[in-house]
Design an enzyme around this catalytic site. Structure first.
Site, PDB file in Angstrom:
ATOM      1  N   LYS A  13       0.834  -1.212   0.000  1.00 51.36           N
ATOM      2  CA  LYS A  13       0.000   0.000   0.000  1.00 51.36           C
ATOM      3  C   LYS A  13       0.866   1.259   0.000  1.00 51.36           C
ATOM      4  O   LYS A  13       0.742   2.125   0.871  1.00 51.36           O
ATOM      5  CB  LYS A  13      -0.927   0.033   1.212  1.00 51.36           C
ATOM      6  CG  LYS A  13      -1.891  -1.133   1.313  1.00 51.36           C
ATOM      7  CD  LYS A  13      -2.822  -0.936   2.495  1.00 51.36           C
ATOM      8  CE  LYS A  13      -3.668  -2.139   2.785  1.00 51.36           C
ATOM      9  NZ  LYS A  13      -2.910  -3.303   3.298  1.00 51.36           N
ATOM     10  N   ILE A  17       5.286  10.569  -2.222  1.00 50.29           N
ATOM     11  CA  ILE A  17       5.359  11.431  -3.404  1.00 50.29           C
ATOM     12  C   ILE A  17       5.682  10.557  -4.628  1.00 50.29           C
ATOM     13  O   ILE A  17       6.246   9.462  -4.487  1.00 50.29           O
ATOM     14  CB  ILE A  17       6.387  12.576  -3.222  1.00 50.29           C
ATOM     15  CG1 ILE A  17       7.792  12.013  -3.018  1.00 50.29           C
ATOM     16  CG2 ILE A  17       5.972  13.485  -2.068  1.00 50.29           C
ATOM     17  CD1 ILE A  17       8.888  13.086  -3.069  1.00 50.29           C
ATOM     18  N   THR A  71     -11.180  -0.893   4.112  1.00 51.85           N
ATOM     19  CA  THR A  71     -12.396  -1.542   4.619  1.00 51.85           C
ATOM     20  C   THR A  71     -12.556  -1.378   6.130  1.00 51.85           C
ATOM     21  O   THR A  71     -13.584  -1.735   6.691  1.00 51.85           O
ATOM     22  CB  THR A  71     -12.396  -3.041   4.267  1.00 51.85           C
ATOM     23  OG1 THR A  71     -11.158  -3.602   4.706  1.00 51.85           O
ATOM     24  CG2 THR A  71     -12.561  -3.267   2.785  1.00 51.85           C
ATOM     25  N   GLN A 142     -12.574  -4.467  11.057  1.00 52.94           N
ATOM     26  CA  GLN A 142     -13.175  -4.220   9.737  1.00 52.94           C
ATOM     27  C   GLN A 142     -14.580  -3.625   9.893  1.00 52.94           C
ATOM     28  O   GLN A 142     -15.368  -4.099  10.703  1.00 52.94           O
ATOM     29  CB  GLN A 142     -13.266  -5.528   8.940  1.00 52.94           C
ATOM     30  CG  GLN A 142     -11.932  -6.182   8.664  1.00 52.94           C
ATOM     31  CD  GLN A 142     -11.138  -5.493   7.555  1.00 52.94           C
ATOM     32  OE1 GLN A 142     -11.466  -4.391   7.124  1.00 52.94           O
ATOM     33  NE2 GLN A 142     -10.079  -6.145   7.105  1.00 52.94           N
ATOM     34  N   GLY A 162      -8.028 -13.099   5.640  1.00 52.20           N
ATOM     35  CA  GLY A 162      -7.021 -13.261   6.674  1.00 52.20           C
ATOM     36  C   GLY A 162      -7.533 -14.052   7.849  1.00 52.20           C
ATOM     37  O   GLY A 162      -7.576 -15.285   7.841  1.00 52.20           O
ATOM     38  N   ARG A 163      -7.984 -13.311   8.865  1.00 55.46           N
ATOM     39  CA  ARG A 163      -8.275 -13.933  10.161  1.00 55.46           C
ATOM     40  C   ARG A 163      -9.368 -14.989  10.138  1.00 55.46           C
ATOM     41  O   ARG A 163      -9.345 -15.899  10.987  1.00 55.46           O
ATOM     42  CB  ARG A 163      -8.614 -12.840  11.186  1.00 55.46           C
ATOM     43  CG  ARG A 163      -7.368 -12.110  11.677  1.00 55.46           C
ATOM     44  CD  ARG A 163      -7.698 -10.798  12.344  1.00 55.46           C
ATOM     45  NE  ARG A 163      -8.064  -9.781  11.370  1.00 55.46           N
ATOM     46  CZ  ARG A 163      -8.236  -8.494  11.671  1.00 55.46           C
ATOM     47  NH1 ARG A 163      -8.072  -8.089  12.911  1.00 55.46           N
ATOM     48  NH2 ARG A 163      -8.548  -7.619  10.732  1.00 55.46           N
TER      49      ARG A 163
HETATM   50  O1  LIG Z   1      -4.871  -3.837   0.760  1.00 56.40           O
HETATM   51  C1  LIG Z   1      -5.432  -4.682   1.454  1.00 56.40           C
HETATM   52  O2  LIG Z   1      -5.250  -5.873   1.241  1.00 56.40           O
HETATM   53  C2  LIG Z   1      -6.430  -4.249   2.427  1.00 56.40           C
HETATM   54  C3  LIG Z   1      -7.170  -3.138   2.088  1.00 56.40           C
HETATM   55  C4  LIG Z   1      -8.296  -2.799   2.834  1.00 56.40           C
HETATM   56  O3  LIG Z   1      -9.031  -1.854   2.514  1.00 56.40           O
HETATM   57  N1  LIG Z   1      -8.599  -3.563   3.916  1.00 56.40           N
HETATM   58  C5  LIG Z   1      -7.835  -4.632   4.305  1.00 56.40           C
HETATM   59  O4  LIG Z   1      -8.200  -5.290   5.284  1.00 56.40           O
HETATM   60  N2  LIG Z   1      -6.715  -4.967   3.581  1.00 56.40           N
HETATM   61  C6  LIG Z   1      -5.861  -6.086   4.012  1.00 56.40           C
HETATM   62  O5  LIG Z   1      -6.597  -7.301   3.951  1.00 56.40           O
HETATM   63  C7  LIG Z   1      -6.277  -8.137   5.055  1.00 56.40           C
HETATM   64  C8  LIG Z   1      -7.573  -8.443   5.788  1.00 56.40           C
HETATM   65  O6  LIG Z   1      -7.344  -9.286   6.863  1.00 56.40           O
HETATM   66  P1  LIG Z   1      -8.550  -9.862   7.735  1.00 56.40           P
HETATM   67  O7  LIG Z   1      -9.368  -8.702   8.220  1.00 56.40           O
HETATM   68  O8  LIG Z   1      -7.852 -10.603   8.835  1.00 56.40           O
HETATM   69  O9  LIG Z   1      -9.339 -10.783   6.816  1.00 56.40           O
HETATM   70  C9  LIG Z   1      -5.242  -7.415   5.895  1.00 56.40           C
HETATM   71  O10 LIG Z   1      -3.959  -7.921   5.558  1.00 56.40           O
HETATM   72  C10 LIG Z   1      -5.349  -5.970   5.449  1.00 56.40           C
HETATM   73  O11 LIG Z   1      -4.101  -5.315   5.460  1.00 56.40           O
END
Ligand SMILES: O=C(O)c1cc(=O)[nH]c(=O)n1[C@@H]1O[C@H](COP(=O)(O)O)[C@@H](O)[C@H]1O
Length: 185
Positions: A13, A17, A71, A142, A162-163
């Site tokens: 992410k 600049i 998110t 989230q 992820g989780r």
């Molecule tokens: O760029 C991302 O992957 C990302 C963007 C976003 O808006 N929200 C988001 O949760 N993520 C990534 O997606 C993963 C979500 O993880 P869980 O919430 O555990 O399923 C994490 O590694 C966050 O860094």
């Protein structure tokens, strides 16, 4: 992971600049990553420079993906903290259009925004959706979540999970449940 044939999604992410992001992109492209992220809030010039630098060394088919609105954010945070005028969906669609016009291959967005982004940008513009949950009791940090089947039904191309898997009591079973739910969506 590359040696074992797995594609690599390097989710840094980047948000800086244009010159700094372009320098980083140049180095990342040469590592052979398949997908890398920047923040759309870095602006169109940053995304354009990132894409140009990535293209110089990236493998064929490697994707530059731009994060729209995290998110973990909701309408209230957008209004009160960022002073953004629109709701999350409107802002995510707008940022997706900026990303597309600047050369990104797709965006990270919530499931709820995926269909509108496809409609505004094009069907082959990738939507990568985190905030996937197998049950609604464990949203953690989230704010904009959805199930795997909702993601598929909304046209999401790639689900970031992820989780729901890594913290499950039986991660293998949880992963299999995700695949089954996606297949039956
Ligand atoms: O760029 C991302 O992957 C990302 C963007 C976003 O808006 N929200 C988001 O949760 N993520 C990534 O997606 C993963 C979500 O993880 P869980 O919430 O555990 O399923 C994490 O590694 C966050 O860094």
């Amino acid at each position: 992971m590359k040696e074992d044939g797995h594609p690599v999604f390097l989710d840094l992410k980047l948000h800086d600049i244009p010159t700094t992001v372009a320098n980083a992109m140049h180095n990342l492209a040469n590592l052979g990553v398949n997908m890398v992220t920047v923040h759309t809030l870095g602006g169109s010039e940053m995304i354009r420079n990132a894409k140009a630098a990535f293209n110089q060394g990236a493998q064929p088919g490697a994707k530059l993906i731009a994060v729209t609105i995290l998110t973990s954010m909701d309408n209230q945070m957008l209004h009160l903290e960022l002073h953004m005028a629109g709701n999350v969906k409107e802002e995510a669609v707008h940022l997706a259009q900026v990303a597309k016009n600047s050369g990104a291959d797709g965006v990270v967005c919530a499931v709820n925004e995926a269909a509108a982004i496809k409609q505004a940008c094009s069907n082959d513009f990738l939507t990568v959706t985190p905030g996937i949950r197998l049950d609604r009791l464990h949203n953690n940090d989230q704010k904009r979540v959805a199930t795997p089947s909702e993601a598929i039904r909304n046209g999401a191309d790639i689900l970031v999970i992820g989780r729901s898997v890594t913290k499950a009591s039986d991660p293998k079973k949880a992963y299999e449940n995700v695949l089954e739910e996606m297949a039956n969506a």
